[in-house]
Design an enzyme around this catalytic site. Structure first.
Site, PDB file in Angstrom:
ATOM      1  N   ASP A 219     -12.139  -7.687  -4.653  1.00  0.00           N
ATOM      2  CA  ASP A 219     -12.616  -6.334  -4.325  1.00  0.00           C
ATOM      3  C   ASP A 219     -11.333  -5.529  -4.105  1.00  0.00           C
ATOM      4  O   ASP A 219     -10.258  -5.927  -4.589  1.00  0.00           O
ATOM      5  CB  ASP A 219     -13.517  -6.357  -3.075  1.00  0.00           C
ATOM      6  CG  ASP A 219     -14.238  -5.024  -2.827  1.00  0.00           C
ATOM      7  OD1 ASP A 219     -15.216  -4.738  -3.541  1.00  0.00           O
ATOM      8  OD2 ASP A 219     -13.819  -4.256  -1.950  1.00  0.00           O
TER       9      ASP A 219
ATOM     10  N   LYS B 245     -19.912 -10.955   1.813  1.00  0.00           N
ATOM     11  CA  LYS B 245     -18.685 -10.172   1.594  1.00  0.00           C
ATOM     12  C   LYS B 245     -17.694 -10.589   2.666  1.00  0.00           C
ATOM     13  O   LYS B 245     -18.091 -11.021   3.747  1.00  0.00           O
ATOM     14  CB  LYS B 245     -18.993  -8.674   1.725  1.00  0.00           C
ATOM     15  CG  LYS B 245     -17.983  -7.781   1.076  1.00  0.00           C
ATOM     16  CD  LYS B 245     -18.282  -7.546  -0.400  1.00  0.00           C
ATOM     17  CE  LYS B 245     -17.189  -6.752  -1.060  1.00  0.00           C
ATOM     18  NZ  LYS B 245     -17.522  -6.355  -2.425  1.00  0.00           N
TER      19      LYS B 245
HETATM   20  P1  NDP Z   1      -8.602  -1.863  -6.471  1.00  0.00           P
HETATM   21  O1  NDP Z   1      -7.937  -2.339  -5.235  1.00  0.00           O
HETATM   22  O2  NDP Z   1      -8.256  -2.467  -7.773  1.00  0.00           O
HETATM   23  O3  NDP Z   1      -8.453  -0.289  -6.611  1.00  0.00           O
HETATM   24  C1  NDP Z   1      -8.882   0.562  -5.598  1.00  0.00           C
HETATM   25  C2  NDP Z   1      -8.522   1.996  -5.974  1.00  0.00           C
HETATM   26  O4  NDP Z   1      -9.142   2.884  -5.054  1.00  0.00           O
HETATM   27  C3  NDP Z   1      -7.022   2.271  -5.870  1.00  0.00           C
HETATM   28  O5  NDP Z   1      -6.690   3.277  -6.777  1.00  0.00           O
HETATM   29  C4  NDP Z   1      -6.887   2.774  -4.427  1.00  0.00           C
HETATM   30  O6  NDP Z   1      -5.766   3.606  -4.187  1.00  0.00           O
HETATM   31  C5  NDP Z   1      -8.158   3.581  -4.280  1.00  0.00           C
HETATM   32  N1  NDP Z   1      -8.561   3.582  -2.865  1.00  0.00           N
HETATM   33  C6  NDP Z   1      -8.826   2.507  -2.079  1.00  0.00           C
HETATM   34  N2  NDP Z   1      -9.120   2.892  -0.837  1.00  0.00           N
HETATM   35  C7  NDP Z   1      -9.046   4.232  -0.844  1.00  0.00           C
HETATM   36  C8  NDP Z   1      -9.241   5.223   0.146  1.00  0.00           C
HETATM   37  N3  NDP Z   1      -9.599   4.889   1.387  1.00  0.00           N
HETATM   38  N4  NDP Z   1      -9.090   6.522  -0.224  1.00  0.00           N
HETATM   39  C9  NDP Z   1      -8.747   6.867  -1.488  1.00  0.00           C
HETATM   40  N5  NDP Z   1      -8.530   5.960  -2.468  1.00  0.00           N
HETATM   41  C10 NDP Z   1      -8.680   4.677  -2.146  1.00  0.00           C
HETATM   42  O7  NDP Z   1     -10.184  -2.039  -6.158  1.00  0.00           O
HETATM   43  P2  NDP Z   1     -11.396  -2.123  -7.197  1.00  0.00           P
HETATM   44  O8  NDP Z   1     -11.137  -1.257  -8.374  1.00  0.00           O
HETATM   45  O9  NDP Z   1     -11.729  -3.549  -7.399  1.00  0.00           O
HETATM   46  O10 NDP Z   1     -12.586  -1.520  -6.310  1.00  0.00           O
HETATM   47  C11 NDP Z   1     -12.906  -0.122  -6.312  1.00  0.00           C
HETATM   48  C12 NDP Z   1     -14.324   0.075  -5.796  1.00  0.00           C
HETATM   49  O11 NDP Z   1     -15.249  -0.648  -6.632  1.00  0.00           O
HETATM   50  C13 NDP Z   1     -14.592  -0.425  -4.370  1.00  0.00           C
HETATM   51  O12 NDP Z   1     -15.552   0.404  -3.761  1.00  0.00           O
HETATM   52  C14 NDP Z   1     -15.208  -1.802  -4.603  1.00  0.00           C
HETATM   53  O13 NDP Z   1     -15.999  -2.226  -3.521  1.00  0.00           O
HETATM   54  C15 NDP Z   1     -16.052  -1.517  -5.837  1.00  0.00           C
HETATM   55  N6  NDP Z   1     -16.442  -2.682  -6.612  1.00  0.00           N
HETATM   56  C16 NDP Z   1     -15.493  -3.504  -7.152  1.00  0.00           C
HETATM   57  C17 NDP Z   1     -15.881  -4.588  -7.898  1.00  0.00           C
HETATM   58  C18 NDP Z   1     -14.902  -5.450  -8.611  1.00  0.00           C
HETATM   59  O14 NDP Z   1     -15.346  -6.273  -9.417  1.00  0.00           O
HETATM   60  N7  NDP Z   1     -13.600  -5.331  -8.384  1.00  0.00           N
HETATM   61  C19 NDP Z   1     -17.313  -4.933  -8.065  1.00  0.00           C
HETATM   62  C20 NDP Z   1     -18.218  -3.935  -7.546  1.00  0.00           C
HETATM   63  C21 NDP Z   1     -17.787  -2.874  -6.835  1.00  0.00           C
HETATM   64  P3  NDP Z   1      -4.491   3.041  -3.370  1.00  0.00           P
HETATM   65  O15 NDP Z   1      -3.806   2.111  -4.313  1.00  0.00           O
HETATM   66  O16 NDP Z   1      -3.704   4.222  -2.979  1.00  0.00           O
HETATM   67  O17 NDP Z   1      -5.066   2.314  -2.167  1.00  0.00           O
END
Ligand code: NDP
Length: 453
Positions: A166, A126
C-alpha cells in the site's frame, strides 16, 4: 440521518473514540444498508452490523531498529484482522508517518467489502506502521522491515493472513518483508502478494490497481455508449496506482495532464505520454525524487506547490472529463468536488481508498455523474493478489494476457454487481450504495451460516 444510522454511529463513536476516518467509512456503509436491513430483519437480529464493525483481532507491537548512525529508533506496528467470513484476511501494509490504528481500521473495514466484490475467497485486513521510508537508505528500510516481520510473522500464513503493499510499501519493501518471513518460518509459502516475478509473484500485479480503476471508468462510460478515447484525465499521486492509471489511460486513447505528490502537482497540457511516464517511473521508483523535477525535464509543464492557506487543491481545478484520485484518503473535499464539476469532469474513478469526503460524494451523486467509489474501482489490485494466491497454490504462472483478461472480467463483474444491487435496492446508478450493499450481502450471509463466532 435516520434513527437507525444515528444509533449505530453513536455506538461506533463511543466505542472507537478519536478514529474519524473509521467513523466516516462505517457511516457511509451503514447509510447504504438501511433498506437492506429493513428488508432483511434477520441481519439485525443476528447483530451482523455490530459484528462486522468490530475487528476479529487487532495486533499492535513495538518495532525497534537501528539506523545508519547507530541510533535506536522505535516505531509502532499494526495488523487489523477485520473479517475472515469468506477467506483468509487479505489487505495491504501501509508505511507512512500518519498511520494510526484508526487509519488502518478504516482501511481494513473497506477491504472487507472490496474483497467480497472481487468474487474471490478473501477476507479483509490491513496493517502497517508509522515508519516513514522517505529519506531512509535501502539498508535502513531493510532493517526496519526485518524488525517489523520479527513480530508479524507469527500471525501470517497463506490460509490465515496474506498482506500486500500500500502507500510506502512497494516491491522493495515486500522483498525485505517476505525474505524475513521465509527465514523465520523456514518455509517458502505464498503468505504475501505483490512478490517479485522470480519468487512467486504474478504478472500484472504492479499494474492491477491502476489498470482496474481505468477499466472501471471504461465500464461506466460504456453504459452511456462512450469510451476513454480522446478524454482528458486528471490523476493525483505519482506512486504505484497513479503510474499505471496513466499507462492504461494512454493505451485506451485518453490523455492524462496531471500528477502529484504530497508537495504539489504538475500540469502538462500536452499529456503525459509513454516516454514521460517512463521518466516519472524512474524518478519515483528508482531515484525516489519529487514530482516538481518534471518541469525541469519537460518544459511545457507547470508546477504548483501545495498551499496550506488554501481550502482546496489546485489540481482539481483543471478542465477535464475524468478524474482518477490515486494518492490518499480525503484528498477531494467539498470545494474540490465543486471545482471538478465546474471544470467539466463527469467521470470519477477512485484508485485511492476513500479519497472523497462525504460532502464531495454527495455533490457527485447529486450531479448524477459517473462516480466509482474506491471499494469497487480500485479492487483490481486485490483481485490480482487473489490470482497470485491461486497461482501459488497451483504452483503455476499465468501469462500477462491471461491475468489481464481475468482482471478485466473481474472488474466487469464488479461493475455489473454494483449496478444490479443499486437498482434492486432503489438507487439506480448509485455505485456507492451498489458496492456497499453487494459487498455486505455476501459477507453477511457467510456470517449467518457460520454462527456466532
Ligand atoms: P505509493 O506509496 O506508491 O504512492 C502514494 C502517492 O500518494 C505518492 O505520490 C505520495 O506522495 C502521495 N501521497 C501519499 N500520502 C499523501 C498525503 N497525505 N497527501 C498528499 N499526497 C500523498 O502508494 P499507492 O500508489 O500504492 O497507493 C495510493 C492509494 O491507492 C492509497 O490510497 C492506497 O490505499 C490505494 N490503493 C493501493 C493499492 C495498491 O495495490 N498499491 C490497492 C488499492 C488501493 P509522497 O511521495 O509525497 O508521499
Amino acid at each position: 440521518m435516520s434513527d437507525f444510522v444515528s444509533s449505530i454511529m453513536a455506538w461506533v463513536k463511543a466505542k472507537n473514540p478519536a478514529e474519524p476516518e473509521f467513523h466516516q467509512a462505517v457511516e457511509e456503509v451503514v447509510e447504504s444498508l438501511e433498506l437492506v436491513i429493513e428488508r432483511h430483519p434477520e441481519y439485525r437480529t443476528a447483530r451482523i452490523l455490530e459484528r462486522i464493525i468490530e475487528p476479529e483481532r487487532v495486533i499492535m507491537f513495538r518495532v525497534p531498529w537501528v539506523d545508519d548512525q547507530g541510533e535506536i529508533q522505535v516505531n509502532r506496528g499494526f495488523r487489523v484482522e477485520m473479517n475472515s467470513a469468506i477467506g483468509p484476511y487479505k489487505g495491504g501494509l501501509r508505511f507512512h508517518p500518519s498511520v494510526t490504528l484508526g487509519t488502518l481500521k478504516f482501511l481494513a473495514y473497506e477491504q472487507v467489502f472490496k474483497n467480497s466484490l472481487t468474487t474471490l475467497p478473501m477476507g479483509g485486513g490491513k496493517g502497517g506502521s508509522d515508519f516513514d521510508p522517505k529519506g531512509k537508505s535501502d539498508n535502513e528500510v531493510m532493517r526496519f522491515c526485518q524488525a517489523f516481520m520479527n513480530e508479524l510473522f507469527r500471525h501470517l500464513g497463506p490460509n490465515t493472513d496474506v498482506p500486500a503493499g500500500d502507500i510506502g510499501v512497494g516491491g522493495r519493501e515486500i522483498g525485505f518483508l517476505f525474505g524475513q518471513y521465509k527465514k523465520l518460518m523456514n518455509e517458502f509459502t505464498g503468505a504475501f502478494t505483490g512478490k517479485g516475478i522470480n519468487w512467486g509473484g504474478s504478472l500484472i500485479r504492479p499494474e492491477a490497481t491502476g489498470y482496474g480503476a481505468v477499466y472501471f471508468a471504461a465500464e461506466m462510460l460504456a453504459g452511456r455508449g462512450e469510451s476513454l478515447e480522446g478524454k482528458t484525465c486528471l490523476v493525483s499521486g505519482s506512486g504505484n496506482v497513479a503510474q499505471f492509471t496513466v499507462e492504461k489511460v494512454n493505451i485506451l486513447g485518453g490523455k492524462c495532464v496531471t500528477l502529484s505528490d504530497s508537495s504539489g502537482h504538475i500540469y502538462d497540457p500536452e499529456g503525459i505520454d509513454e516516454k514521460k511516464l517512463a521518466w516519472v517511473m524512474e524518478l519515483k521508483n528508482v531515484r525516489r525524487g519529487r514530482i516538481q523535477e518534471y518541469t525541469e525535464q519537460w518544459g511545457n509543464a507547470t508546477y504548483t506547490a501545495v498551499d496550506p492557506r488554501l481550502d482546496s487543491n489546485q489540481l482539481w481545478t483543471h478542465k477535464a472529463d475524468c478524474a482518477f484520485p490515486s494518492a490518499t484518503q480525503n484528498e477531494i473535499n467539498g470545494k474540490d468536488a465543486q471545482n471538478l464539476l465546474k471544470g467539466g469532469v463527469y467521470v470519477v474513478s477512485e484508485g485511492a481508498n476513500m479519497p472523497t469526503v462525504p460532502e464531495g460524494v454527495k455533490r457527485f451523486l447529486d450531479a448524477g455523474i459517473l462516480y466509482g467509489p474506491g471499494k469497487a474501482a480500485n479492487a483490481g489490485g486485490v483481485a490480482v493478489s487473489g490470482l497470485e494466491m491461486s497461482q501459488n497454490s497451483l504452483r503455476m504462472s499465468w501469462t500477462r494476457e491471461e491475468v489481464d483478461s481475468r482482471l478485466q472480467l473481474i472488474i466487469q463483474s464488479i461493475h455489473q454487481v454494483c449496478k444490479d444491487a443499486a437498482e434492486r435496492f432503489g438507487s439506480p446508478g448509485n455505485y456507492v450504495n451498489g458496492a456497499n450493499i453487494a459487498g455486505f450481502l455476501k459477507v453477511a450471509d457467510a456470517m449467518m451460516d457460520q454462527g456466532v463466532v
